[in-house]
Design a protein around this motif. Structure first.
Motif, short mmCIF file in Angstrom:
data_model
loop_
_atom_site.label_atom_id
_atom_site.label_comp_id
_atom_site.label_asym_id
_atom_site.label_seq_id
_atom_site.Cartn_x
_atom_site.Cartn_y
_atom_site.Cartn_z
N THR B 33 -45.37 51.25 -1.85
CA THR B 33 -45.42 51.24 -3.31
C THR B 33 -46.69 51.88 -3.85
N ARG B 76 -44.43 40.95 3.50
CA ARG B 76 -44.45 41.38 2.11
C ARG B 76 -45.05 40.30 1.22
N ARG B 78 -44.06 39.13 -1.41
CA ARG B 78 -43.05 38.21 -1.90
C ARG B 78 -42.78 37.11 -0.89
N ASP B 79 -42.76 37.48 0.40
CA ASP B 79 -42.50 36.48 1.44
C ASP B 79 -43.65 35.50 1.56
N LYS B 98 -48.40 34.92 -6.30
CA LYS B 98 -47.45 34.84 -7.42
C LYS B 98 -47.85 35.81 -8.53
N GLN B 102 -45.48 42.40 -10.03
CA GLN B 102 -44.27 41.68 -10.40
C GLN B 102 -43.30 41.75 -9.23
N PRO B 103 -42.20 40.98 -9.30
CA PRO B 103 -41.39 40.81 -8.09
C PRO B 103 -40.92 42.10 -7.44
N ARG B 104 -40.61 43.13 -8.22
CA ARG B 104 -40.13 44.36 -7.62
C ARG B 104 -41.15 44.96 -6.67
N ILE B 105 -42.41 44.89 -7.06
CA ILE B 105 -43.46 45.42 -6.20
C ILE B 105 -43.66 44.49 -5.02
N ARG B 106 -43.72 43.19 -5.29
CA ARG B 106 -43.97 42.22 -4.23
C ARG B 106 -42.87 42.24 -3.18
N ASN B 107 -41.67 42.64 -3.56
CA ASN B 107 -40.56 42.70 -2.62
C ASN B 107 -40.73 43.79 -1.59
N MET B 108 -41.51 44.80 -1.89
CA MET B 108 -41.68 45.92 -0.95
C MET B 108 -43.08 45.97 -0.35
#
Lengths: 159, 289
Positions: B33, B76, B78-79, B98, B102-108
């Protein structure tokens, strides 16, 4: 040097020869012809390119298509079934959660992702979950109402 | 964006060998990202991208009460944010992750990628430094472990040497009675980088501050630890006056720049305010860090 990639998009396989530097957002729009995923800023800020990759909400402009090789993607086109809108889409329509519609696919997928994890979000949680989607038209109020309406509708369908 | 070849090694030694073979022409990609943005701006022009996506055993999160927390570099954000052991034993980390983007970035985005980018505006490094984290690096001259606070050298410069790959982040086991606080001062939009970030952990014995860690991001060329400020409180009975003195001292250890998040002067002033608030907030908590 081009590479072959196979992507499962909305439960259909697409195979193309692509350059590694092709962004997933452009693959979706130009190779797969699915133009529901929009390209706004191309720098990862606006969220108009949001899709769901292997169950995770991601920005398709911040990924290369090769990174998604062999994986499954849900785009906005994959939500409606047999011409019938998904509850989230329906809620956006009913609550006027869109004007020009540019941010809308990203908003809807982010809502879908939120409600799957958290079927009863507070307003704070909704704002946080949709924080990565920018909207220039609506001022966000009706979008939040749409999320609330979608949550209520999905709960009703469950009970 | 320049044209490049994309290769997907299936093991760490294979990745290291590719990195060695291509040298300056290659860049590693995990989540990608941050890297993608630099590639689009042509700030980086590699001929080869070496993906770490297929390296086995690279994205684990393991907790052991005696050994502490071990996070694979490919894990990641998010994990880590959603991990129950992190939430239970390292609430400072849960709170920090947290708040990343935001979640989209944290997911990758992976933690290894975040640390290796050496971006002083990012949050995880400060909280990890406040928890005495160390990083494990693997390269042509072997493996080594380095305290995270020594890993960041300058803007986007880390101690990662040619051919090295960051493989693991280790956080020691939580200490009983440790208190913590985290402030991400974000006057603009929610998914932005902090204007000032503060991570603080401290341990009290009675009225006395037995030990303390104060780390800050977004206010210098690197994520930094304010050691001299810590000294003011370390070993001393805690008081409003000393907390104020510590906050004042912290302003002398930071080196913020004027940018669209604020002037240097504003950020320095906010460091003083937020360090004080962080200390006061930490004293309110009672859970172990």
């Amino acid at each position: 040097m081009k590479q072959t990639v196979r992507l499962n998009i909305n439960e259909q396989w697409y195979q193309e020869e692509v350059e590694p530097r092709l962004l997933l957002s452009f693959f979706l729009r130009e190779q797969a012809g699915l133009t529901g995923t929009h390209v706004g800023c191309v720098i990862g800020e606006c969220g108009a390119c949001t899709v769901i990759l292997d169950g995770r909400l991601v920005k398709s402009c911040l990924l290369f298509a090769v990174q998604a090789d062999g994986r499954s993607i849900l785009t906005i086109e994959g939500l409606a079934k047999d011409g019938k809108l998904h509850a989230v889409q329906e809620a956006f329509v009913q609550q006027y959660g869109l004007q020009c519609g540019y941010c809308t696919p990203g908003m809807i997928l982010a809502t879908y992702y939120l409600l799957r994890r958290n079927p009863n979000p507070t307003e704070e949680q909704i704002r946080e979950a949709l924080g990565g989607n920018l909207c220039m038209c609506t001022g966000y109020v009706h979008i939040i109402e749409a999320v609330n309406a979608a949550a209520k509708e999905l709960k009703n369908r469950q009970d | 964006m320049v044209k490049f070849d994309y290769v997907e090694p299936e093991s760490l030694p294979e990745a290291c060998a590719l990195l060695q073979r291509h040298g300056e022409d290659a860049k590693l990609i995990a989540g990608g990202t941050a890297l993608l943005i630099w590639l689009r701006l042509n700030l980086l022009t590699p001929r080869v991208l070496i993906s770490l996506a297929n390296i086995p055993e690279f994205d684990y999160i393991r907790f052991d009460s005696k050994d502490g927390l071990r996070i694979g570099a490919g894990a990641r954000h998010r994990d880590i944010e959603l991990d129950p052991a992190v939430r239970a034993h390292y609430p400072l980390l849960h709170e920090t992750f947290k708040k990343v983007a935001q979640p989209r970035i944290r997911n990758m985005a992976t933690l290894g990628g975040n640390l290796c980018q050496g971006d002083p505006l990012t949050d995880p490094g400060a909280s990890l430094i406040a928890l005495d984290a160390a990083v494990a690096l693997s390269g042509p001259s072997g493996n080594r472990v380095l305290p995270l606070e020594q890993f960041f050298i300058d803007y986007y410069q880390t101690d990662l040497r040619a051919g090295e790959i960051l493989t693991e982040i280790h956080v020691p086991p939580p200490v009983d009675g440790s208190r913590w606080s985290h402030i991400k001062f974000l006057p603009r939009s929610q998914e932005d980088f902090a204007t000032v970030g503060v991570a603080l952990t401290l341990r009290l014995k009675g009225e006395r501050c037995e030990d303390i860690r104060l780390a800050l991001n977004s206010v210098g060329p690197t994520i930094l630890r304010a050691r001299r400020a810590e000294e003011i409180l370390r070993g001393q009975p805690v008081s409003e006056r000393l907390i104020g003195a510590m906050a004042e001292a912290a302003t002398e250890e930071v080196d913020p720049i004027d940018d669209n998040r604020g002037s240097a002067e504003y950020k320095r002033e906010m460091v003083k305010v937020l360090v004080r608030r962080a200390a006061q907030a930490a004293l309110q908590t009672s859970a172990p860090a």
